[in-house]
Enzyme design. Structure first.
Site, short mmCIF file in Angstrom:
data_model
loop_
_atom_site.label_atom_id
_atom_site.label_comp_id
_atom_site.label_asym_id
_atom_site.label_seq_id
_atom_site.Cartn_x
_atom_site.Cartn_y
_atom_site.Cartn_z
N ASP A 1 23.29 24.69 46.48
CA ASP A 1 21.95 24.08 46.42
C ASP A 1 21.05 24.67 45.34
OD1 ASP A 1 22.69 22.51 48.50
OD2 ASP A 1 21.46 23.51 50.02
N LYS B 1 37.56 44.54 40.31
CA LYS B 1 37.40 44.99 38.93
C LYS B 1 35.99 45.57 38.81
CE LYS B 1 40.34 41.31 38.69
NZ LYS B 1 40.44 40.21 39.67
N HIS C 1 42.20 43.94 44.41
CA HIS C 1 41.93 42.93 43.39
C HIS C 1 40.57 43.13 42.73
CE1 HIS C 1 41.55 38.50 42.14
NE2 HIS C 1 42.65 38.92 41.55
N ASP D 1 28.10 56.37 33.83
CA ASP D 1 26.96 57.29 34.00
C ASP D 1 26.07 56.93 35.18
OD1 ASP D 1 27.81 58.74 31.80
OD2 ASP D 1 26.45 57.76 30.39
N LYS E 1 35.52 32.65 39.14
CA LYS E 1 35.33 32.55 40.59
C LYS E 1 33.84 32.34 40.84
CE LYS E 1 38.76 35.88 39.88
NZ LYS E 1 39.91 35.05 39.80
N HIS F 1 39.85 30.89 35.07
CA HIS F 1 40.02 32.02 36.00
C HIS F 1 38.70 32.40 36.67
CE1 HIS F 1 41.25 36.32 36.99
NE2 HIS F 1 42.28 35.62 37.44
#
Length: 395
Positions: free
Chosen positions: A320, A147, A145, A152, A315, A313
């Site tokens: 704190d 990405k 999952h 370079d 995450k 979508h």
């Protein structure tokens, strides 16, 4: 007689699938792919919307001088994906080393014709996490999952966006797509490159060293790559650290008993808990699976809202105002126990202030999760909640 035979065969099939999953899980726990967390430094820029993210990513790839290494979970078959793949083919024809790693299940839309065109242009293409025997059903659920893009060895990208027109709000079903993705420079890029190259090795059997990065990083970072065995512990430690506030943004909220217990203890200590989830669902039963957990936390003082201005979508996990996790991992069983994920922990005060402001803007504009909403939910939603309870390990 025929009906009885069919029922018996169906029961046998279900039992074999359950056994496959259980044995596969046991084998996975005995042989996890553990990559050590990397404390490093870097410079970063946050993207929340698809168009500016794609514009910057595509331009950086077009400017590559040596090599481009890319891993995505999903690449759709649409004009955004065509533009993306065309850039990769053009760079490969220029003599630039281009490697593209794509999850086998998530990347099913990249068909044989598209793969042949990539390879003919010189792009090194490989599927990750190809299901195989033994434990076929379990491995079918074990997805990469992550990405990650490394250009370079100097520029890196990591976060929640995949490739496709969904992510620029051009799909009527979802509308505006909210996500978080980081563009990084500095030493952190090498840490991401090492994760990509480990996945490339697992898919191809070929090892390569990560490119050196000489640029200085201005901010402290921690890069955490998980493989379905460590993420629950990482999140639990974050919750236990909280003294004042926990902010969670996730498209799927299906916590484990351990994490629910920690969130309850945080609420008992009068820690503010805010959770933002999407009103719309992009997969069957994921929204309904979340409702009992959200309701339980709501009853104990959590402030919960539905993002209804498109699809959420992102995450995000912030504690704190001191540190935040932005990555690919959702707050669900699949990310905790099945998927390969990669998360970035950031600590810079100015960045956290801006990130918290962006989260709270979405939160304040969202629809409250409360007794009124619960009492008005449909009968089909209530039925799906019962079904979703049986599917939690796969959601």
């Amino acid at each position: 007689m025929v009906f009885a035979v069919v029922i018996i065969l169906l029961i046998i099939f279900i039992l074999l699938v359950l056994l496959d999953f259980k044995m596969g899980r046991m084998n996975h726990q005995r042989h996890p792919r553990v990559l050590p967390s990397k404390k490093t430094t870097g410079n970063y820029e946050l993207f929340q919307n698809g168009p500016p993210f794609y514009e910057r990513l595509f331009q950086d790839i077009s400017n590559a001088q040596k090599q481009v290494d890319i891993c995505f979970y999903i690449i759709d078959n649409d004009y955004i994906s065509e533009n993306f793949l065309q850039i990769l083919k053009e760079k490969a024809r220029e003599g630039i080393l281009v490697r593209l790693l794509l999850d086998r299940v998530g990347g099913y839309r990249v068909n044989k014709r598209m793969r042949k065109e990539l390879q003919a242009a010189g792009v090194e293409f490989q599927f990750a996490e190809v299901p195989e025997f033994p434990y076929f059903f379990y491995k079918l659920n074990r997805r990469n999952h992550r990405k990650i893009t490394v250009i370079d060895g100097n520029i890196g990208y990591a976060g929640g966006f995949n490739i496709g027109k969904n992510y620029i709000g051009e799909t009527p079903k979802f509308g505006n797509w909210r996500d978080y993705h980081l563009r990084l420079t500095g030493p952190a890029v090498k840490a991401f490159h090492e994760i990509f190259l480990d996945d490339w090795y697992l898919a191809t059997g070929n090892r390569f060293p990560a490119l050196a990065n000489e640029e200085e990083g201005q901010s402290k970072l921690k890069i955490v790559a998980t493989d379905g065995v460590e993420l629950e512990k990482e999140f639990d430690q974050m919750i236990q650290f909280a003294k004042e506030e926990i902010l969670i943004g996730t498209p799927y909220f299906i916590p484990t008993p351990k994490l629910m217990a920690s969130l309850h203890r945080a609420l008992e200590k009068e820690v503010t808990l805010k959770i933002l989830v999407p009103m719309k669902a992009d997969h069957p039963f994921v929204k309904e699976a979340a409702i009992p957990y959200l309701h339980e936390l709501y009853k104990h003082g959590a402030n919960i809202r539905f993002f209804d201005a498109g699809f959420y979508h992102s995450k995000l996990f912030m504690i704190d105002k001191q540190f935040a996790d932005i990555g690919t991992a959702n707050f669900d069983r699949r990310s905790f126990f099945l998927n390969k994920e990669v998360n970035t922990f950031v600590y810079e005060e100015k960045f956290l202030k801006e990130l918290r402001k962006a989260y709270l803007k979405d939160f304040d504009d969202a629809m409250p999760f409360n007794e009124t909403w619960l009492n008005n939910r449909s009968l089909s939603t209530k039925i799906n909640e019962k079904i979703a309870a049986l599917l939690r390990p796969l959601l």
